[in-house]
Scaffold this active site. Structure first.
Site: not given
Length: 258
Positions: A15, A38, A92, A146, A161
């Site tokens: 999105s 979503r 992703n 990342s 993270y």
């Protein structure tokens, strides 16, 4: 990319940001793209834009929450019934809420690992099983990783993270080894960017002004840079395994965030 024309890719988190850029690029390369998010309405807007631009491919918006295993299975089944099954999977979807280790909110650390690690593992498992059931042996899996998964960045609030992305790094290599043992030609690629200009900083809790100031101050990549790297790996000959692509913005140093 000629051999991928007309074939099917699933892109999670389609999105906005990197996911939207990848979905757009693959559709422009004549692929059929199942855009999972979503916020399905935003994927529908992207699909309509590409249709107006005369893209050779198409984006099929599908609403789904990757942290819900039922949604993952529904997306896989929809893709199989409507498009014959997917040939490419782009994991992703990811989140990075601030999570200071000595005083974090439980929901934040759960969200990080459920989205960045568990959802990725479940989608990948079901994708590989579907490929093998259909006798497809040239599929390609992408994990949008990342540089935080390659070292321990000294930045309070992103250690969980970073830990999730270290897990992705290990899981990428682990699956590559398993596929070799299975004598499969399915390829897997990890793409590890540094800071990318997306909505992620605002989602982590920064105000739009501070997020913009951060991007304007630090060297950062654009979403198209990541999409272009993916296309490079996807377009290589079947005997070429691009296992890891690390992308730093020019001038990036240890102070960069993600």
């Amino acid at each position: 990319m000629e051999r991928w024309a007309g074939r099917v890719a699933i892109v999670t988190g389609a999105s906005s940001g990197i996911g939207a850029a990848i979905a757009r690029t693959l559709a422009l390369s004549a692929m059929k793209v199942v855009g999972v998010a979503r916020r399905e309405e935003r994927v529908k807007e992207l699909a309509a834009e590409l249709q107006k631009e005369g893209a050779k491919g198409e984006i099929f918006p599908v609403q789904g929450d990757v942290t819900n295993e039922t949604d993952i299975k529904r997306v896989m089944q929809w893709t199989k019934e409507k498009l014959g099954g997917a040939d490419v999977l782009v994991n992703n979807a990811g989140v990075a809420p601030s999570c200071v280790l000595h005083r974090f909110r439980t929901e934040n650390i759960r969200k990080i690992y459920e989205t960045n690690v568990i959802a990725l593992a479940l989608f990948t498992r079901d994708f590989v099983q579907d490929l093998r059931a259909r006798g497809v042996d040239d599929g390609h899996i992408f994990h949008i990783n990342s540089t935080a998964g390659q070292s321990i960045i000294h930045n309070r609030g992103i250690y969980p993270y970073s830990g999730s992305k270290h897990a992705v790094t290990v899981m990428t290599e682990g699956l590559r080894r398993e596929l070799v043992e299975l004598e499969s030609k399915i390829r897997i690629t990890s793409i590890s960017p540094g800071l990318v200009r997306t909505e992620i900083l605002e989602v982590t809790g920064l105000t739009p002004d501070i997020a913009k100031q951060t991007y304007d101050t630090l060297p950062c990549l654009e979403t198209k840079d990541i999409a272009d790297a993916l296309v490079y790996a996807l377009s290589t000959p079947p005997h070429v395994q691009i296992h890891e692509i690390t992308i730093h913005p020019t001038g990036e140093d240890f102070r960069s965030l993600l």
